[in-house]
Design a protein around this motif. Structure first.
Motif, PDB file in Angstrom:
ATOM      1  N   PHE A  51       0.821  -1.206   0.000  1.00 24.60           N
ATOM      2  CA  PHE A  51       0.000   0.000   0.000  1.00 24.60           C
ATOM      3  C   PHE A  51       0.859   1.263   0.000  1.00 24.60           C
ATOM      4  CE2 PHE A  51      -3.582  -2.666   1.624  1.00 24.60           C
ATOM      5  CZ  PHE A  51      -4.443  -2.391   0.580  1.00 24.60           C
ATOM      6  N   ASP A  52       1.963   1.234   0.715  1.00 27.01           N
ATOM      7  CA  ASP A  52       2.848   2.397   0.721  1.00 27.01           C
ATOM      8  C   ASP A  52       3.442   2.654  -0.661  1.00 27.01           C
ATOM      9  OD1 ASP A  52       2.379   2.934   3.374  1.00 27.01           O
ATOM     10  OD2 ASP A  52       4.215   1.958   4.105  1.00 27.01           O
ATOM     11  N   GLU A  53       3.713   1.584  -1.400  1.00 29.13           N
ATOM     12  CA  GLU A  53       4.241   1.743  -2.759  1.00 29.13           C
ATOM     13  C   GLU A  53       3.142   2.182  -3.731  1.00 29.13           C
ATOM     14  OE1 GLU A  53       5.875  -2.099  -3.534  1.00 29.13           O
ATOM     15  OE2 GLU A  53       7.633  -1.768  -2.258  1.00 29.13           O
ATOM     16  N   TRP A  54       1.917   1.767  -3.470  1.00 24.99           N
ATOM     17  CA  TRP A  54       0.791   2.020  -4.359  1.00 24.99           C
ATOM     18  C   TRP A  54       0.215   3.421  -4.170  1.00 24.99           C
ATOM     19  CZ3 TRP A  54      -4.549   1.997  -2.611  1.00 24.99           C
ATOM     20  CH2 TRP A  54      -5.485   1.916  -3.625  1.00 24.99           C
ATOM     21  N   ARG A  55       0.325   3.950  -2.974  1.00 24.71           N
ATOM     22  CA  ARG A  55      -0.327   5.209  -2.621  1.00 24.71           C
ATOM     23  C   ARG A  55       0.087   6.401  -3.483  1.00 24.71           C
ATOM     24  NH1 ARG A  55      -0.743   7.862   3.396  1.00 24.71           N
ATOM     25  NH2 ARG A  55      -1.927   9.671   2.756  1.00 24.71           N
ATOM     26  N   PRO A  56       1.375   6.656  -3.748  1.00 24.53           N
ATOM     27  CA  PRO A  56       1.723   7.832  -4.556  1.00 24.53           C
ATOM     28  C   PRO A  56       1.096   7.813  -5.950  1.00 24.53           C
ATOM     29  CG  PRO A  56       3.674   6.971  -3.463  1.00 24.53           C
ATOM     30  CD  PRO A  56       2.574   5.984  -3.240  1.00 24.53           C
ATOM     31  N   SER A  57       1.051   6.645  -6.576  1.00 24.34           N
ATOM     32  CA  SER A  57       0.461   6.602  -7.920  1.00 24.34           C
ATOM     33  C   SER A  57      -1.039   6.879  -7.866  1.00 24.34           C
ATOM     34  CB  SER A  57       0.736   5.249  -8.580  1.00 24.34           C
ATOM     35  OG  SER A  57       0.091   4.215  -7.876  1.00 24.34           O
ATOM     36  N   ILE A  58      -1.714   6.372  -6.848  1.00 22.60           N
ATOM     37  CA  ILE A  58      -3.152   6.624  -6.711  1.00 22.60           C
ATOM     38  C   ILE A  58      -3.410   8.090  -6.396  1.00 22.60           C
ATOM     39  CG2 ILE A  58      -5.180   6.107  -5.286  1.00 22.60           C
ATOM     40  CD1 ILE A  58      -4.425   4.007  -7.402  1.00 22.60           C
ATOM     41  N   GLU A  59      -2.573   8.681  -5.554  1.00 25.59           N
ATOM     42  CA  GLU A  59      -2.740  10.105  -5.259  1.00 25.59           C
ATOM     43  C   GLU A  59      -2.574  10.938  -6.520  1.00 25.59           C
ATOM     44  OE1 GLU A  59       0.008  10.860  -2.070  1.00 25.59           O
ATOM     45  OE2 GLU A  59      -1.468  10.308  -0.549  1.00 25.59           O
ATOM     46  N   GLY A  60      -1.661  10.530  -7.401  1.00 22.17           N
ATOM     47  CA  GLY A  60      -1.491  11.227  -8.674  1.00 22.17           C
ATOM     48  C   GLY A  60      -2.721  11.112  -9.544  1.00 22.17           C
ATOM     49  N   VAL A  61      -3.307   9.929  -9.595  1.00 20.08           N
ATOM     50  CA  VAL A  61      -4.521   9.719 -10.392  1.00 20.08           C
ATOM     51  C   VAL A  61      -5.671  10.550  -9.824  1.00 20.08           C
ATOM     52  CG1 VAL A  61      -6.269   8.002 -11.004  1.00 20.08           C
ATOM     53  CG2 VAL A  61      -3.850   7.422 -11.192  1.00 20.08           C
ATOM     54  N   VAL A  62      -5.816  10.580  -8.524  1.00 20.83           N
ATOM     55  CA  VAL A  62      -6.883  11.363  -7.894  1.00 20.83           C
ATOM     56  C   VAL A  62      -6.680  12.856  -8.195  1.00 20.83           C
ATOM     57  CG1 VAL A  62      -7.857  12.087  -5.669  1.00 20.83           C
ATOM     58  CG2 VAL A  62      -7.397   9.668  -6.101  1.00 20.83           C
ATOM     59  N   TYR A  63      -5.442  13.313  -8.135  1.00 22.79           N
ATOM     60  CA  TYR A  63      -5.152  14.712  -8.436  1.00 22.79           C
ATOM     61  C   TYR A  63      -5.535  15.027  -9.886  1.00 22.79           C
ATOM     62  CZ  TYR A  63      -2.570  19.046  -9.051  1.00 22.79           C
ATOM     63  OH  TYR A  63      -2.215  20.340  -9.337  1.00 22.79           O
ATOM     64  N   ASP A  64      -5.175  14.127 -10.816  1.00 26.18           N
ATOM     65  CA  ASP A  64      -5.536  14.327 -12.223  1.00 26.18           C
ATOM     66  C   ASP A  64      -7.051  14.353 -12.400  1.00 26.18           C
ATOM     67  OD1 ASP A  64      -2.845  14.377 -12.829  1.00 26.18           O
ATOM     68  OD2 ASP A  64      -2.787  12.307 -13.572  1.00 26.18           O
ATOM     69  N   LEU A  65      -7.757  13.472 -11.693  1.00 23.99           N
ATOM     70  CA  LEU A  65      -9.221  13.464 -11.781  1.00 23.99           C
ATOM     71  C   LEU A  65      -9.825  14.762 -11.259  1.00 23.99           C
ATOM     72  CD1 LEU A  65     -10.049   9.801 -10.720  1.00 23.99           C
ATOM     73  CD2 LEU A  65     -10.381  10.828 -12.973  1.00 23.99           C
ATOM     74  N   LYS A  66      -9.261  15.309 -10.191  1.00 25.81           N
ATOM     75  CA  LYS A  66      -9.763  16.584  -9.669  1.00 25.81           C
ATOM     76  C   LYS A  66      -9.595  17.685 -10.700  1.00 25.81           C
ATOM     77  CE  LYS A  66      -9.034  15.776  -4.730  1.00 25.81           C
ATOM     78  NZ  LYS A  66      -8.264  16.160  -3.531  1.00 25.81           N
ATOM     79  N   ILE A  67      -8.471  17.677 -11.384  1.00 19.85           N
ATOM     80  CA  ILE A  67      -8.238  18.695 -12.423  1.00 19.85           C
ATOM     81  C   ILE A  67      -9.272  18.540 -13.539  1.00 19.85           C
ATOM     82  CG2 ILE A  67      -6.636  19.419 -14.236  1.00 19.85           C
ATOM     83  CD1 ILE A  67      -4.356  18.813 -12.282  1.00 19.85           C
ATOM     84  N   GLU A  68      -9.501  17.293 -13.975  1.00 23.49           N
ATOM     85  CA  GLU A  68     -10.463  17.052 -15.050  1.00 23.49           C
ATOM     86  C   GLU A  68     -11.884  17.437 -14.631  1.00 23.49           C
ATOM     87  OE1 GLU A  68      -9.831  16.217 -18.231  1.00 23.49           O
ATOM     88  OE2 GLU A  68      -7.722  16.373 -17.658  1.00 23.49           O
ATOM     89  N   VAL A  69     -12.263  17.134 -13.398  1.00 21.75           N
ATOM     90  CA  VAL A  69     -13.587  17.519 -12.909  1.00 21.75           C
ATOM     91  C   VAL A  69     -13.698  19.038 -12.870  1.00 21.75           C
ATOM     92  CG1 VAL A  69     -15.077  17.516 -10.865  1.00 21.75           C
ATOM     93  CG2 VAL A  69     -14.018  15.390 -11.642  1.00 21.75           C
ATOM     94  N   GLY A  70     -12.643  19.700 -12.478  1.00 23.85           N
ATOM     95  CA  GLY A  70     -12.654  21.164 -12.481  1.00 23.85           C
ATOM     96  C   GLY A  70     -12.859  21.712 -13.887  1.00 23.85           C
TER      97      GLY A  70
END
Length: 85
Positions: A51-70
């Protein structure tokens, strides 16, 4: 040695033997529980590492999704303005 002392020693030997068997069983159970707990802890540590290795990539995807929703919200507002005029 008199017969009473001999009988008493035999009874004590039987009790000590029974007690030793009980303690052996308890020791085996404790060792089994320890091994089981160690296995579970290792599995949890490995899962945490994944999970610690997986978390940064997921946070990046969530950040990209927030930008797209905006962006979509902005486009919706612009389309709403166009339809009004």
């Amino acid at each position: 040695m008199n017969p009473e002392s001999k009988l008493l020693l035999e009874k004590l030997d039987k009790r000590f033997a029974a007690t030793d068997k009980r303690f052996d069983g308890i020791e085996r159970q404790i060792q089994s529980n320890h091994d089981s707990a160690s296995t579970r802890i290792l599995a949890l540590e490995q899962a945490t590492k994944v999970f610690d290795e997986w978390r940064p990539s997921i946070e990046g995807v969530v950040y990209d999704l927030k930008i797209e929703v905006g962006k979509l919200s902005t486009m919706k507002m612009e389309v709403g303005k166009i339809t009004k005029y």
